[in-house]
Design an enzyme around this catalytic site. Structure first.
Site: not given
Ligand code: BGC
Ligand code: IFM
Length: 806
Positions: A486
């Protein structure tokens, strides 16, 4: 150092002191009514949707960490009072013990000769939770005892509850009738729904106004009502509705008494006739028998037994006995349990996820499926259809949807270009497990729009097409806002140095490309090819597309010793030896190899050696190295984390099983199992003071080698780590793997293992598998030799003996 121990016989983790490094939680509920509960009874409850139907209030990120819960206070006639679950009074208890079991928690302790145990669980098929308090007087004289219950009601929409005080301080409504407290605040609509809190014993009093219960300027550690030993019979009008019962007991020496409490949610059917004698908004006629039933102790015993039986059934779908105790415990109990929790919660509700910010993730739920499809295939089917119904006509996806409304939303952005491909992988896992090709015919709308229904198969075609319609300058898939990672936001660019365009349009509209999605595409296209062939549809175009993408990876995604990660908006390579930081990332190594890229020509083995050399630590494999030491606009959020945390070089556990699978794919059982043990929570129990999170479930992250707190876990429970580790160990290391044509038994276990046994239910038959070592490989099914590793399909109900000699 440990803070408890596993009781495998009872499938419980037993915590023997309340001050665990972090609250160690469990989940209550399996179907529609849920709650989280900590080892000191903190937590909250909700009906279906942790944001929209929150029953009880909780204070996030608090000090102490975990405040607000299912509290009971005991008070003796001499004015001494305490909480038998330790919080919130924190009196010194003796024999404190918390047993987290499968969907129930039992907390017991002694205080000055009074033993108290509280059992919490949600009975199957009910929208309520039962608390059973058992108190025993172990003193040698009679004791006058008061018990006070306490819950703080949340005004339904937890987001609104936390932010819209000006309104909510005037909306709270309660009613008390026959000792039952009804919380009936409306939420902007008159739904004829309410929460209720009931007690089995005659009441000495009650309170429904928080301020009356606590007293002004007091907190939960010394409520005025408890200190005084008398309730005020308060009725809340606005402010903060609360629920407290007061029960008085006289216990003879040695005497034990039980008090039942029931906290529940009720929504009357739309056509239910209002009881003319009842209030305008509450029709209690229908709920009363339910409350009466669950206040009876015999019902509670039966309810708990039924819950146990349900778990026997679910876990019975796979049980293993291996030379490794941590493996057995995780596979047979806790990993399977965590898979079911992620099925229910996705990423919404834990101590680290507020229940407000995230609903059901599109990519998350598809991956979670890998961990639960064998236990609940019918519900997996339903889940797939729900997810697919949120898909957009372009093949794209909302990143998440709300469980109550089942509608997609873009609350945390959109344009994650890996999302659509996970649907193919989820459906493929479902069909492999069940053989149910009819799901491909199911009519499913796009974006839930009426009249847009198409067979699910068409959704899969559009998922694949979505990637092919979005290829970048190197022929690799465009990353959009991000892929699985992400925080790898490569379309952040700027005309003005130091300023990023952070709009969704700009983030997803750029030309940055992802080698990870390329690997995922190869995997998904090959899976779709197999599905198509089985389904009687042309499959060659999918195989060609996969081969072509594999060629593009070889050309633009291979760095010489590992797979590259991406190309950014400016066309610069990411995850290459030519970079100063972020030279090698774990994700494309795992995903490309899982797609089969490099397995034949040996590049996979080279990439795996690079991972072992550069990314593996004793606590697991870090996400990338070197970690980014400063913020880089063109990489986005990943570089905003300090080195060693989260996506910036943390051990993002979700990705580790991809490497276990990759190691197994190249035949390295020792390597695969070694990675498995590094993050297996049970194997880390001894270092609980360092690991800090629960030793019975996976956490999303363990701090990486660049972090000052290397080895410390964070964000436990709701993570794709659960499903993927389960898949890696059961399907690849133990090698019991559903395929479209049947169950494959093809272990890649450590060289030192003499063998193992397993019982696996598959498409209605039960396979008793025994794996041993011998001079040559053979597979014998019910006494007859079988060619190849796939078991012939047995009739539903059959018991099949399988002996594999390695
Ligand atoms: C991550 C977070 C981040 C977010 C952003 C998550 O999956 O682990 O740390 O801030 O996505 O969308
Ligand atoms: O892939 C993502 C997931 O969808 C939500 N937690 C963090 C992962 C890595 O960014």
């Amino acid at each position: 150092m440990r803070f408890g121990h596993f009781d495998d016989e009872r499938r419980e983790y037993v915590i023997d002191r309340p001050d665990t490094p972090l609250p160690w939680i469990n989940y209550l509920g399996t179907e529609a009514y849920f709650g989280i509960i900590s080892n000191t009874a903190g937590g909250y409850s909700f009906y279906r949707d942790a944001r929209l139907r929150r029953l009880t209030r909780y204070r996030y990120n608090n000090a102490p960490f975990d405040l607000g819960g299912r509290y009971i206070y005991l008070r003796t006639g001499d004015g001494e009072f305490w909480s038998p679950t330790w919080q919130p009074t924190q009196r010194e208890l003796t024999d404190y013990e918390c047993r987290h079991g499968l969907s129930y928690t039992r907390i017991s302790s002694r205080y000055h000769g009074i033993k108290a145990e509280t059992l919490y669980f949600v009975p199957l098929e009910e929208t309520l939770e039962v608390w059973r308090l058992t108190v025993t007087n172990e003193r040698d004289e009679a004791v006058e005892l008061s018990a006070f219950s306490s819950v703080e009601f949340c005004l339904w929409d937890a987001q609104d509850d936390a932010t819209n005080f000006q309104r909510n301080f005037s909306t709270g409504q309660v009613e008390v009738e026959d000792g039952v407290i009804y919380h009936k605040t409306e939420y902007r609509e008159r739904r004829d729904h309410f929460a209720y809190f009931a007690c089995s014993e005659p009441l000495a009093g009650f309170d429904t106004a928080r301020e009356a219960f606590l007293g002004p300027y007091r907190s939960w550690d010394r409520p005025a009502v408890v200190e005084r030993g008398a309730s005020t019979d308060s009725v809340a009008h606005g402010w903060q509705p609360h629920g407290s019962h007061h029960v008085k007991l006289t216990l003879a020496p040695g005497e034990t008494r039980e008090i039942g409490f029931v906290l529940g949610y009720w929504e009357n059917p739309r056509d239910a006739k209002f009881d003319p004698a009842g209030s305008q908004t509450i029709n209690k006629r229908l709920v009363k028998p339910v409350i009466e039933r669950w206040l009876r102790q015999s019902a509670v015993d039966e309810g708990l037994a039924a819950l146990r039986a349900r778990w026997d059934e679910l876990l019975g779908s796979l049980q293993v006995s291996t030379p490794d105790g941590d493996t057995d415990r995780m596979v047979n109990i806790w990993n399977a349990y965590q898979n079911m929790v992620t099925f229910n919660m996705s990423r919404s509700t834990s101590l680290y996820e507020s229940g407000i910010g995230r609903g059901m993730g599109f990519r998350d739920s598809n991956q979670d499926l890998l961990g639960f499809v064998h236990m609940i295939p019918e519900r997996a089917r339903e889940r797939i259809l729900d997810i697919a119904a949120t898909q957009l006509p372009t093949g794209g996806a909302y990143h998440q949807y709300q469980p109550l409304t089942k509608r997609g939303n873009n609350d945390i952005g959109s344009g994650f270009n890996d999302d659509p491909l996970w649907l193919i992988l989820g459906v493929s896992a479902y069909v492999k497990e069940t053989g149910d090709l009819s799901i491909l015919d199911a009519a499913v709308p796009f974006d839930n729009a009426p009249d847009s229904e198409q067979p699910l198969y068409e959704h899969l075609l559009r998922s694949l097409r979505y990637t092919l319609d979005r290829l970048g300058p190197h022929g690799l898939p465009l990353i959009g806002r991000a892929d699985w990672n992400d925080c790898l936001n490569l379309n952040c660019f700027s005309d003005t140095p130091g300023e990023a365009f952070q709009t969704t349009e700009n983030q997803s509209g750029g030309v940055a490309e992802s080698v990870f999605i390329a690997g995922q595409f190869v995997l998904a296209a090959r899976e779709l090819g197999d599905l198509a062939a089985c389904y009687g549809r042309p499959d060659q175009e999918f195989r060609d597309a996969a081969d072509k993408m594999a060629g593009t990876i070889a050309e633009h995604g291979w760095d010489g010793a590992w797979f590259r990660r991406a190309y950014d908006f400016y066309g610069n390579v990411i995850g290459s030896a030519s970079n100063d930081e972020g030279q090698i990332f774990i994700e494309p190594q795992g995903m490309c190899i899982m797609g089969g890229v490099g397995v034949e020509d040996g590049t996979a083995v080279t990439a795996l050696a690079s991972v072992r050399e550069r990314l593996a630590t004793p606590h697991g494999i870090v996400l990338q190295q070197p970690a980014y030491s400063s913020y880089r606009l063109e990489l986005g959020e990943i570089s905003s984390y300090p080195p060693g945390y989260k996506e910036n070089g943390g051990i993002f556990c979700h990705t580790n099983p991809w490497l276990m699978i990759a190691e197994a794919m190249v035949g390295n059982g020792d390597g695969a199992f070694d990675y498995y043990k590094r993050i297996n929570p049970s194997a880390r129990e001894e270092i609980s003071e360092q690991h800090r999170c629960e030793p019975y479930v996976y956490a999303q992250m363990i701090a990486g080698r660049d972090a000052p707190t290397h080895g410390e876990a964070k964000n436990s429970w709701l993570t794709g780590t659960a499903a993927w580790n389960y898949a890696a160990v059961t399907q690849w290391i133990l090698g019991i793997r559903p395929e479209l044509t049947g169950l494959r038994v093809d272990p890649v276990v450590p060289a030192s293992w003499p063998g193992f046994t397993a019982v696996r239910r598959f498409r209605g038959a039960t396979y008793r598998i025994s794996v041993t070592r011998g001079s040559s490989r053979s597979l014998v099914v019910d006494g007859a030799a079988v060619e190849g590793p796939v078991l012939p399909l047995a009739a539903p109900g059959a018991e099949v003996d399988v002996v594999l000699t390695l």
